[in-house]
Design a protein around this motif. Structure first.
Motif, PDB file in Angstrom:
ATOM      1  N   GLN A 120       5.666  10.134 -69.533  1.00  0.00           N
ATOM      2  CA  GLN A 120       6.629   9.045 -69.395  1.00  0.00           C
ATOM      3  C   GLN A 120       7.634   9.333 -68.283  1.00  0.00           C
ATOM      4  O   GLN A 120       8.042   8.430 -67.544  1.00  0.00           O
ATOM      5  CB  GLN A 120       7.360   8.822 -70.728  1.00  0.00           C
ATOM      6  CG  GLN A 120       6.469   8.367 -71.857  1.00  0.00           C
ATOM      7  CD  GLN A 120       5.746   7.071 -71.536  1.00  0.00           C
ATOM      8  OE1 GLN A 120       6.276   6.200 -70.843  1.00  0.00           O
ATOM      9  NE2 GLN A 120       4.528   6.940 -72.040  1.00  0.00           N
ATOM     10  N   ALA A 149      16.307   9.775 -69.107  1.00  0.00           N
ATOM     11  CA  ALA A 149      16.766   8.744 -70.039  1.00  0.00           C
ATOM     12  C   ALA A 149      15.625   7.799 -70.392  1.00  0.00           C
ATOM     13  O   ALA A 149      15.461   7.394 -71.546  1.00  0.00           O
ATOM     14  CB  ALA A 149      17.931   7.968 -69.429  1.00  0.00           C
ATOM     15  N   TYR A 150      14.823   7.456 -69.403  1.00  0.00           N
ATOM     16  CA  TYR A 150      13.660   6.606 -69.667  1.00  0.00           C
ATOM     17  C   TYR A 150      12.654   7.346 -70.531  1.00  0.00           C
ATOM     18  O   TYR A 150      12.047   6.760 -71.436  1.00  0.00           O
ATOM     19  CB  TYR A 150      13.011   6.209 -68.351  1.00  0.00           C
ATOM     20  CG  TYR A 150      11.755   5.386 -68.517  1.00  0.00           C
ATOM     21  CD1 TYR A 150      11.813   4.005 -68.658  1.00  0.00           C
ATOM     22  CD2 TYR A 150      10.491   5.992 -68.533  1.00  0.00           C
ATOM     23  CE1 TYR A 150      10.665   3.241 -68.821  1.00  0.00           C
ATOM     24  CE2 TYR A 150       9.336   5.242 -68.699  1.00  0.00           C
ATOM     25  CZ  TYR A 150       9.436   3.875 -68.841  1.00  0.00           C
ATOM     26  OH  TYR A 150       8.292   3.137 -69.008  1.00  0.00           O
ATOM     27  N   TRP A 152      13.000   9.756 -72.887  1.00  0.00           N
ATOM     28  CA  TRP A 152      13.248   9.834 -74.331  1.00  0.00           C
ATOM     29  C   TRP A 152      13.195   8.453 -74.974  1.00  0.00           C
ATOM     30  O   TRP A 152      12.775   8.318 -76.121  1.00  0.00           O
ATOM     31  CB  TRP A 152      14.548  10.561 -74.634  1.00  0.00           C
ATOM     32  CG  TRP A 152      15.843   9.891 -74.294  1.00  0.00           C
ATOM     33  CD1 TRP A 152      16.653  10.149 -73.232  1.00  0.00           C
ATOM     34  CD2 TRP A 152      16.516   8.875 -75.070  1.00  0.00           C
ATOM     35  NE1 TRP A 152      17.761   9.347 -73.256  1.00  0.00           N
ATOM     36  CE2 TRP A 152      17.712   8.564 -74.388  1.00  0.00           C
ATOM     37  CE3 TRP A 152      16.223   8.202 -76.247  1.00  0.00           C
ATOM     38  CZ2 TRP A 152      18.616   7.600 -74.834  1.00  0.00           C
ATOM     39  CZ3 TRP A 152      17.113   7.242 -76.703  1.00  0.00           C
ATOM     40  CH2 TRP A 152      18.291   6.950 -76.009  1.00  0.00           C
ATOM     41  N   ARG A 153      13.601   7.418 -74.239  1.00  0.00           N
ATOM     42  CA  ARG A 153      13.471   6.060 -74.770  1.00  0.00           C
ATOM     43  C   ARG A 153      12.006   5.704 -75.007  1.00  0.00           C
ATOM     44  O   ARG A 153      11.627   5.192 -76.071  1.00  0.00           O
ATOM     45  CB  ARG A 153      14.087   5.052 -73.795  1.00  0.00           C
ATOM     46  CG  ARG A 153      15.601   4.987 -73.816  1.00  0.00           C
ATOM     47  CD  ARG A 153      16.111   4.000 -72.772  1.00  0.00           C
ATOM     48  NE  ARG A 153      17.541   3.731 -72.912  1.00  0.00           N
ATOM     49  CZ  ARG A 153      18.491   4.483 -72.406  1.00  0.00           C
ATOM     50  NH1 ARG A 153      18.174   5.587 -71.714  1.00  0.00           N
ATOM     51  NH2 ARG A 153      19.766   4.169 -72.570  1.00  0.00           N
ATOM     52  N   TRP A 157      10.239   5.020 -78.662  1.00  0.00           N
ATOM     53  CA  TRP A 157       9.597   3.720 -78.879  1.00  0.00           C
ATOM     54  C   TRP A 157       8.111   3.886 -79.178  1.00  0.00           C
ATOM     55  O   TRP A 157       7.544   3.166 -80.018  1.00  0.00           O
ATOM     56  CB  TRP A 157       9.790   2.825 -77.656  1.00  0.00           C
ATOM     57  CG  TRP A 157      11.058   2.018 -77.685  1.00  0.00           C
ATOM     58  CD1 TRP A 157      12.169   2.161 -76.895  1.00  0.00           C
ATOM     59  CD2 TRP A 157      11.352   0.917 -78.550  1.00  0.00           C
ATOM     60  NE1 TRP A 157      13.132   1.242 -77.216  1.00  0.00           N
ATOM     61  CE2 TRP A 157      12.650   0.443 -78.233  1.00  0.00           C
ATOM     62  CE3 TRP A 157      10.647   0.274 -79.568  1.00  0.00           C
ATOM     63  CZ2 TRP A 157      13.246  -0.626 -78.900  1.00  0.00           C
ATOM     64  CZ3 TRP A 157      11.232  -0.798 -80.228  1.00  0.00           C
ATOM     65  CH2 TRP A 157      12.514  -1.236 -79.894  1.00  0.00           C
ATOM     66  N   ARG A 172       8.971  -2.440 -77.640  1.00  0.00           N
ATOM     67  CA  ARG A 172       8.948  -1.273 -76.755  1.00  0.00           C
ATOM     68  C   ARG A 172       8.881  -1.708 -75.305  1.00  0.00           C
ATOM     69  O   ARG A 172       9.664  -1.250 -74.462  1.00  0.00           O
ATOM     70  CB  ARG A 172       7.742  -0.386 -77.091  1.00  0.00           C
ATOM     71  CG  ARG A 172       7.556   0.792 -76.144  1.00  0.00           C
ATOM     72  CD  ARG A 172       6.215   1.474 -76.373  1.00  0.00           C
ATOM     73  NE  ARG A 172       6.077   2.682 -75.566  1.00  0.00           N
ATOM     74  CZ  ARG A 172       5.631   2.701 -74.315  1.00  0.00           C
ATOM     75  NH1 ARG A 172       5.300   1.562 -73.694  1.00  0.00           N
ATOM     76  NH2 ARG A 172       5.522   3.844 -73.645  1.00  0.00           N
ATOM     77  N   ALA A 175      12.125  -3.399 -74.052  1.00  0.00           N
ATOM     78  CA  ALA A 175      13.225  -2.452 -73.874  1.00  0.00           C
ATOM     79  C   ALA A 175      13.029  -1.606 -72.621  1.00  0.00           C
ATOM     80  O   ALA A 175      13.977  -1.386 -71.848  1.00  0.00           O
ATOM     81  CB  ALA A 175      13.334  -1.553 -75.109  1.00  0.00           C
ATOM     82  N   LEU A 176      11.810  -1.137 -72.398  1.00  0.00           N
ATOM     83  CA  LEU A 176      11.547  -0.292 -71.235  1.00  0.00           C
ATOM     84  C   LEU A 176      11.611  -1.095 -69.933  1.00  0.00           C
ATOM     85  O   LEU A 176      12.082  -0.596 -68.912  1.00  0.00           O
ATOM     86  CB  LEU A 176      10.178   0.384 -71.381  1.00  0.00           C
ATOM     87  CG  LEU A 176      10.048   1.352 -72.559  1.00  0.00           C
ATOM     88  CD1 LEU A 176       8.680   2.007 -72.564  1.00  0.00           C
ATOM     89  CD2 LEU A 176      11.141   2.414 -72.524  1.00  0.00           C
ATOM     90  N   PHE A 179      15.182  -1.585 -69.004  1.00  0.00           N
ATOM     91  CA  PHE A 179      15.737  -0.365 -68.414  1.00  0.00           C
ATOM     92  C   PHE A 179      15.305  -0.240 -66.952  1.00  0.00           C
ATOM     93  O   PHE A 179      16.123   0.060 -66.072  1.00  0.00           O
ATOM     94  CB  PHE A 179      15.283   0.855 -69.216  1.00  0.00           C
ATOM     95  CG  PHE A 179      15.885   2.158 -68.727  1.00  0.00           C
ATOM     96  CD1 PHE A 179      17.090   2.595 -69.227  1.00  0.00           C
ATOM     97  CD2 PHE A 179      15.225   2.920 -67.776  1.00  0.00           C
ATOM     98  CE1 PHE A 179      17.649   3.799 -68.775  1.00  0.00           C
ATOM     99  CE2 PHE A 179      15.776   4.116 -67.323  1.00  0.00           C
ATOM    100  CZ  PHE A 179      16.989   4.548 -67.823  1.00  0.00           C
TER     101      PHE A 179
END
Length: 376
Positions: A120, A149-150, A152-153, A157, A172, A175-176, A179
């Motif tokens: 990721q 930050a991306y 762990w998000r 998710w 998911r 939200a991504l 971001f």
């Protein structure tokens, strides 16, 4: 909350137009595949760059083509840096395997988890690299934001998606994408994403229910996956905003059926040919004596150095050919189909924009290549 952008009465939507020749792309990929074979895969950095330049430069919005300014040498350097990061993980797993098979099995769990997490991280950094190498009307796109930050998000998710058996997938993705678009801009025009999770869920819920059956029966799987990808592409494109510029997609659910089935057909044909060739090699070896061979003789012939070298070369050629097929159909043809069904609203908002931002390093692209997650 931003409301959906509507086209002004005096400004009709602008179609996205692709001008590139399929024959020219075939030649580009065929030449690249041959050089990949000769260089044992190292030419892929140059081939990826050539493919992106072809796709970008032949795609026009409002009559203005895009430009890809990335260089193959950057991808190679990023890959070499990524290798130095990945080697310790592989080495630790190998040493644990030497110590005890039980420890190796235990180590596989954190190893897989680490790969998923770093994957990721790589996805975000690779996207940032491609965005900052994209130019339109002489102005470069930019992208900031923390890849950690991306990471762990995306990881949390993904865990939620697994726990809900796929139901949380639209949330998911939304939200991504929010971001990523929050940190993406075209000059001084800031990006955002307005796609709603419920809209995507309403289009794919039945696909999620049928997915286990499609995997078992196989035949429906390409249809289901093609429909899923088309729905997701349409939802994603229609949710993108850059300042007051909006995008709209008319991609139908059936639009990608033929493309995915052609890929399945070609790959089946390629690897069936390798299997037939392998069987032919063994048959020629065991029948050379003119008598009916025993099982021991057949097994010995299958493991002979000449047969193994021949089949290794056959699989290498098949792999290169399969890569060419995937690039033509799943990169070029999907790109063209998506472009043909996409329109842009309020493009005049980009008429008076100044540049900002800086180039991103190619580490993300290298990690993507190291994880075998390459893409356009």
């Amino acid at each position: 909350m931003h409301q959906p952008v509507q086209a002004l009465p005096s400004e009709p939507p602008h179609a996205v137009v692709f001008h590139g020749s399929r024959g020219r792309f075939w030649k580009l990929v065929a030449r690249g595949a041959l050089l990949e074979f000769v260089t044992l895969g190292f030419y892929r950095f140059w081939l990826t760059t050539d493919i992106r330049r072809h796709l970008w430069s032949n795609t026009s919005v409002g009559g203005d083509p895009a430009e890809y300014t990335g260089r193959a040498r950057e991808l190679l350097v990023g890959f070499l840096i990524a290798v130095t990061i990945l080697i310790p993980f592989y080495l630790a797993y190998f040493l644990l395997g030497l110590e005890a098979e039980r420890l190796q099995a235990f180590a596989s769990v954190p190893l897989i988890f680490a790969f998923l997490v770093f994957g990721q991280f790589a996805v975000y950094r690779a996207r940032r690299y491609r965005v900052t190498r994209t130019v339109w009307r002489g102005l470069r796109f930019s992208m900031t934001g923390s890849a950690l930050a991306y990471c762990w998000r995306a990881s949390l998710w993904s865990l939620l998606v697994a726990l809900t058996l796929g139901i949380a997938y639209p949330w998911r993705q939304a939200a991504l994408e929010r971001f990523k678009m929050k940190h993406t801009s075209y000059g001084t025009l800031e990006g955002r994403f307005e796609g709603r999770p419920r809209q995507l869920l309403g289009q794919i819920w039945w696909m999620l229910l049928l997915a286990p059956f499609a995997l078992v029966l196989f035949v429906p799987a390409p249809f289901l996956y093609a429909a899923f990808r088309a729905a997701e592409w349409r939802w994603w494109i229609s949710g993108i905003r850059i300042g007051e510029i909006a995008f709209h997609s008319d991609l139908t659910r059936k639009a990608l059926f033929g493309i995915y089935w052609k890929v399945v057909g070609w790959l089946t044909l390629i690897f069936a040919a390798v299997g037939a060739l392998y069987a032919g090699f063994i048959a020629a070896a065991v029948l050379r004596g003119g008598q009916e061979p025993s099982e021991v003789e057949i097994l010995a012939a299958a493991q002979s150095p000449a047969i193994l070298v021949g089949i290794a070369l056959s699989y290498l050629i098949a792999g290169v050919a399969a890569g060419a097929i995937v690039r033509v159909y799943l990169s070029r043809d999907v790109w063209v189909r998506i472009a043909a069904t996409t329109s842009v609203l309020n493009i005049s908002a980009a008429d008076d924009v100044s540049g900002q931002g800086s180039l991103a390093d190619p580490l993300g692209e290298g990690l993507i290549d190291g994880f075998d997650m390459g893409g356009i």
